[in-house]
Design an enzyme around this catalytic site. Structure first.
Site, PDB file in Angstrom:
ATOM      1  N   ASP A   1      -1.337  -0.789   6.149  1.00  0.00           N
ATOM      2  CA  ASP A   1      -1.356  -0.188   7.483  1.00  0.00           C
ATOM      3  C   ASP A   1      -2.334  -0.885   8.421  1.00  0.00           C
ATOM      4  OD1 ASP A   1      -3.843   0.660   6.641  1.00  0.00           O
ATOM      5  OD2 ASP A   1      -3.255   2.744   6.361  1.00  0.00           O
TER       6      ASP A   1
ATOM      7  N   THR B   1       0.324   4.836   0.682  1.00  0.00           N
ATOM      8  CA  THR B   1       0.258   5.861   1.718  1.00  0.00           C
ATOM      9  C   THR B   1       0.488   5.270   3.104  1.00  0.00           C
ATOM     10  OG1 THR B   1      -1.341   7.062   0.360  1.00  0.00           O
ATOM     11  CG2 THR B   1      -1.138   7.717   2.676  1.00  0.00           C
TER      12      THR B   1
ATOM     13  N   ASP C   1       0.869  -1.171   0.000  1.00  0.00           N
ATOM     14  CA  ASP C   1       0.000   0.000   0.000  1.00  0.00           C
ATOM     15  C   ASP C   1       0.909   1.225   0.000  1.00  0.00           C
ATOM     16  OD1 ASP C   1      -2.495   1.522   0.435  1.00  0.00           O
ATOM     17  OD2 ASP C   1      -1.587   1.947   2.384  1.00  0.00           O
TER      18      ASP C   1
END
Length: 724
Positions: free
Chosen positions: A601, A407, A405
Site C-alpha cells: 500500500d 491487508t 502485502d
C-alpha cells in the site's frame, strides 16, 4: 488479534443530504470543455536543433517538444513547393526522365537559387543541430545530416559554376533530401507529441470553474483559487474541482480517469473524492482537503511527466548504439571515398560518400526506444497504471516472484461480516437486523461493517434509542422495546454468558467475534474478518499461469494468514512480520535467486518496496507521490499487476523490433550506398537513399504506435494470461 469490540460514541446525522442532492438535481449542468489558452507555438529551427546532442537524451531533445510539430509541418510544405521547380528545371533530372527544358537563360538559375533557399531555410534545423553537436564534441545524427546536405550544396554550386564535374550537380537530390528529412522529422515530432496527450487529458479533467459556497451564496471561482476547507458544489454531470470529503449528498462517481476502472463507484457522506472525477447522477457538497500540486491528479501528472523525462537502461543502450553507428557511418564514408578515388572515379567517390552519409544516419535508432517507452507510459496512465521509473517497467517482464502485502492489497483492509450463527428460534436475518439497529449510531469500523451487512441483505433496520457504548465491551441500545447489546468477550463476562460453540472454530481462523444479546441473553454471534477482494483469486491464478510464484506477507497471525492463503491458492506465506522486517523477507527471496516484485500500500511497506526489484504501490488513489515504488496502481484491483507485466512484455517486444529494424537497416543499407554492387550494375541513388532512411524512421514510429492498441483492462489481461 484483538477480538474485543472498542466502541466510541460518534453519533452523526446525515442531516439534509438527501434534500440537498435533490435540490442539486434540479439544475442541469454540463461538464465544461477544458481549453488551453497557451496552445502549441511554432519555434525556429534553431531552437529545436539546438536541443540535439550526441547523447540523444530524449532523442536529441525531441521528447516533450510537441510545439515543434508545427515547425516541421510548415517547413515541409514550404520546401516541398520550392522543391518542385528545383527538380523540374534541373537538367540532370530532365535527362533522367526524358523531357526538354525551355531554352531560356533564367532556367539555369532556378535550381541553384531555390536550392540555396532550401539548404539555408529548410536545412537550418539540421545545420544548427550539427553545430550544437560539434560544440559539445558529441557528434551524432544531426551532424551526419548537416554534413550530407552541406557536401551536396557545395558540390552542386561547384558543378553549376563549372568548377567541378557537371555530374556533381545535386540540386534535385539536395532538395529531395531536405524535403524527405523534414517529412520524417514531422512524423517523428507528431508521434512524440502524442505521448504527452496523457498529461493534456489529465489537465483537461479539471473544470474551468468551481462553485464555492460563501455563506448563503454560491460564487463562481477558478479551481486554482480554492483553499483547503472551502466547500464547493458539484452538480450532476460535473467534475470535482479539487480533492475533498463529501459533507452532503451521495453520488455514483466516474473515477475511470484516475483509477482506470470503468464501473462507477458510489460515494457517500464522509468519503473522499478526487479532483477530475465526475458525479454522474447526483449533486454533492464537498469540503476541499487538497488543492493544486497536492491533489491526486497533480501527483499523477507529475509521475507521468517524470517517467516520460527519465532515462532507462534500454534507452541508454540505444544511445550507445547510435553513437557507435555514427562512427560506423563516418568510417564507411571515408572508406567509400578512398576506394572510389583509387579506382579513378572521383565524381563517383563524392556521390557514393554523400549517399553513405545520408543513408547511415542513425535517426530511427535514436527514436526506437524513447518513443516506445513514452507511448507505454502514456498508455499505462490511461489504464490506471502510473510508471514512475522506466527501469521498473523494463524489469517487470522478468519477475518470477510477486510478493503481496495482505491487508489492503489482497484484502479490502476493513472488517466485513463473513458469518452469522443464530441460536435456535432465531434466524440469521433477525440477529443481523437487531445488531445493525444497535450499531447504527456508532462510527466504529466494526459497527459500520455490521450495518453494511444488513444493508447488503436489504434488511429492515428498526430505529434504536438510548444508545451507549463502552470501550472494550460493546454497544447497548433499545430496539422496539428490547435491550440489544453487541460486543466481545468482556460483554459476555458482564452477563456471565458463554460463547457459542462455533466461536472456537472462528477464532482459529483469525476472525473477530461479536455476540448479540437480547435482554441479556445470547441470541447469536457474528464473524467478522478482513474481506478478501473478489479479484484476488483471479490475480493469483493468472500469475501462476504466467510462471510466477505468489507470496503473501502480513503482520497478522499465522492462522489468519493461512486462511487467506488457502482460499487464494498462494504458494508461500510470511506471517507475523513487522513493517520494518518486510524488506528482509524481500531480500530473502532475492537471495534465493528470484526476481521480486513487491505489491503493497506504499505506507508501511516503503522499505520493502524499495528493496524489491520492482516496487508496486497498489490502491494509491489520493496518495500517488510515493517515493519508494517504481510503479503505482491508481486502482485497488490486484489484477492490475498483470497489466504491468503485459505492458512490460509488449514494450520489450516493440523495443527489440525497433532496435533490430533500425540497426539492421543501417548495417545492410550502408554497403549498398557505398556501391558494393556497382560491379553488377546496381548503384543506389542518393535520393533513394534519403527515401529509405526516412522510411526507416517512419516504420519505427508506426511500429511503436501499435502499443496504443494494447488493452490493459485488468479483467481482459487476467483472462488472457489464465488462458496462457
Amino acid at each position: 488479534m484483538n477480538q474485543s469490540h472498542d466502541h466510541h460514541d460518534h453519533a452523526h446525522s446525515h442531516g439534509s443530504g438527501g434534500a440537498a442532492a435533490g435540490h442539486l438535481n434540479e439544475r442541469d449542468t454540463a461538464v465544461a470543455e477544458h481549453h488551453h489558452p497557451d496552445g502549441p507555438q511554432e519555434t525556429t529551427g534553431h531552437a529545436h536543433a539546438g536541443q540535439h546532442h550526441a547523447g540523444h537524451e530524449d532523442h536529441g531533445g525531441h521528447a516533450g517538444h510537441g510545439d515543434h510539430v508545427g515547425q516541421f509541418r510548415r517547413l515541409f510544405w514550404i520546401m516541398l513547393v520550392l522543391a518542385v521547380p528545383v527538380v523540374g528545371f534541373n537538367e540532370m533530372f530532365a535527362d533522367l526522365i526524358g523531357y526538354q527544358l525551355p531554352d531560356a537563360g533564367w532556367v539555369w538559375w532556378v535550381s541553384p537559387i531555390l536550392g540555396t533557399v532550401i539548404y539555408l531555410w529548410g536545412g537550418r534545423p539540421f545545420l544548427t543541430g550539427a553545430l550544437s553537436e560539434v560544440r559539445a564534441r558529441q557528434p551524432g545524427m544531426m551532424l551526419l545530416i548537416g554534413l550530407a546536405i552541406t557536401v551536396a550544396f557545395i558540390a552542386s554550386w561547384g558543378a553549376s559554376l563549372s568548377l567541378l564535374d557537371h555530374e556533381l550537380n545535386f540540386w534535385w537530390e539536395l532538395a529531395l533530401l531536405v524535403v524527405i528529412m523534414l517529412l520524417g522529422h514531422w512524423i517523428e515530432m507528431r508521434s512524440l507529441a502524442q505521448t504527452t496527450s496523457a498529461l493534456d487529458s489529465l489537465a483537461a479533467l479539471l473544470p474551468d470553474e468551481a462553485e464555492k459556497v460563501d455563506g448563503d451564496d454560491v460564487v463562481t471561482v477558478a479551481p486554482a483559487d480554492l483553499a483547503v476547507g472551502d466547500v464547493v458544489i458539484v452538480r450532476p454531470g460535473a467534475s470535482v474541482p479539487a480533492d475533498g470529503k463529501i459533507i452532503d449528498g451521495s453520488a455514483s462517481m466516474d473515477e475511470s480517469m484516475v483509477t482506470g476502472e470503468s464501473k462507477a463507484v458510489r460515494r457517500e457522506i464522509g468519503e473522499q473524492v478526487v479532483a477530475g472525477t465526475v458525479a454522474t447522477d447526483s449533486g454533492l457538497r464537498v469540503e476541499v482537503s487538497a488543492i493544486g500540486d497536492d491533489t491526486a491528479l497533480a501527483g499523477i501528472q507529475k509521475l507521468v511527466a517524470d517517467a516520460q523525462a527519465s532515462s532507462s537502461r534500454a534507452q541508454r543502450i540505444a544511445d550507445t548504439a547510435a553513437g557507435w553507428l555514427f562512427w560506423f557511418a563516418l568510417a564507411s564514408a571515408a572508406i567509400t571515398a578512398v576506394i572510389w578515388s583509387v579506382l579513378g572515379m572521383p565524381d563517383a567517390a563524392v556521390v557514393r560518400t554523400i549517399t553513405v552519409l545520408v543513408i547511415a544516419c542513425p535517426h530511427a535508432l535514436g527514436l526506437a526506444i524513447p518513443l516506445v517507452v513514452s507511448i507505454a507510459t502514456e498508455r499505462a496512465a490511461r489504464g490506471g497504471v502510473l510508471i514512475k521509473d522506466r527501469l521498473a517497467l523494463e524489469s517487470m517482464r522478468t519477475v518470477d516472484a510477486v510478493l503481496f502485502d495482505k491487508t489492503g492489497t489482497l484484502t479490502k483492509g476493513e472488517p466485513t461480516v463473513t458469518g452469522i450463527e443464530p441460536i435456535e428460534g432465531h434466524t440469521q436475518d433477525e440477529v443481523l437486523a437487531l445488531a445493525a439497529a444497535a450499531e447504527s449510531d456508532s462510527e466504529h469500523p466494526l459497527a459500520r461493517a455490521v450495518v453494511g451487512a444488513a444493508r447488503a441483505r436489504e434488511l429492515t433496520v428498526a430505529k434504536a434509542t438510548d444508545f451507549s457504548s463502552s470501550p472494550a465491551v460493546g454497544v447497548k441500545a433499545t430496539v422496539e422495546g428490547t435491550v440489544v447489546e453487541v460486543g466481545g468477550p468482556y460483554l459476555l463476562d458482564q452477563h456471565d454468558r458463554d460463547e457459542l460453540p462455533v466461536a472456537d472454530q472462528w477464532r482459529t481462523e483469525g476472525a473477530i467475534i461479536l455476540h448479540v444479546l437480547a435482554e441479556g441473553r445470547v441470541i447469536g454471534a457474528l464473524r467478522l474478518a478482513d474481506e478478501i477482494r473478489p479479484e484476488s483469486r483471479d490475480a493469483v491464478d493468472a500469475l501462476h499461469a504466467a510462471g510466477a510464484q505468489v507470496v503473501m506477507i502480513t503482520g497478522d497471525a499465522q492462522a489468519v494468514a493461512d486462511t487467506v492463503a488457502a482460499e487464494l491458492g498462494i504458494d508461500r506465506v510470511f506471517a507475523g512480520v513487522r513493517p520494518e522486517d518486510k524488506a528482509a523477507k524481500v531480500a530473502q527471496l532475492q537471495h534465493e535467486g528470484r526476481k521480486v516484485a513487491m505489491v503493497g500500500d506504499g505506507v508501511n511497506d516503503a522499505p520493502a518496496l524499495a528493496q524489491a526489484d520492482v516496487g508496486i504501490a497498489i490502491g494509491a488513489g489520493t496518495d500517488v507521490a510515493i517515493g519508494s515504488a517504481g510503479v503505482i496502481l491508481a486502482s485497488s484491483d490486484p489484477r492490475s499487476v498483470l497489466s504491468v507485466i503485459e505492458l512490460s512484455r509488449a514494450s520489450y517486444r516493440k523495443m527489440k523490433q525497433n532496435l533490430w529494424w533500425a540497426a539492421g537497416y543501417n548495417l545492410a543499407a550502408v554497403p549498398l550506398a557505398a556501391g558494393v554492387l556497382a560491379p553488377i550494375g546496381f548503384v543506389l541513388p542518393m535520393g533513394v537513399g534519403a527515401i529509405l532512411m526516412s522510411a526507416s524512421t517512419v516504420v519505427v514510429a508506426l511500429n511503436a504506435q501499435l502499443l496504443r492498441r494494447l488493452d490493459l483492462r485488468p479483467d481482459t489481461v487476467t483472462t488472457a494470461m489464465q488462458r496462457g
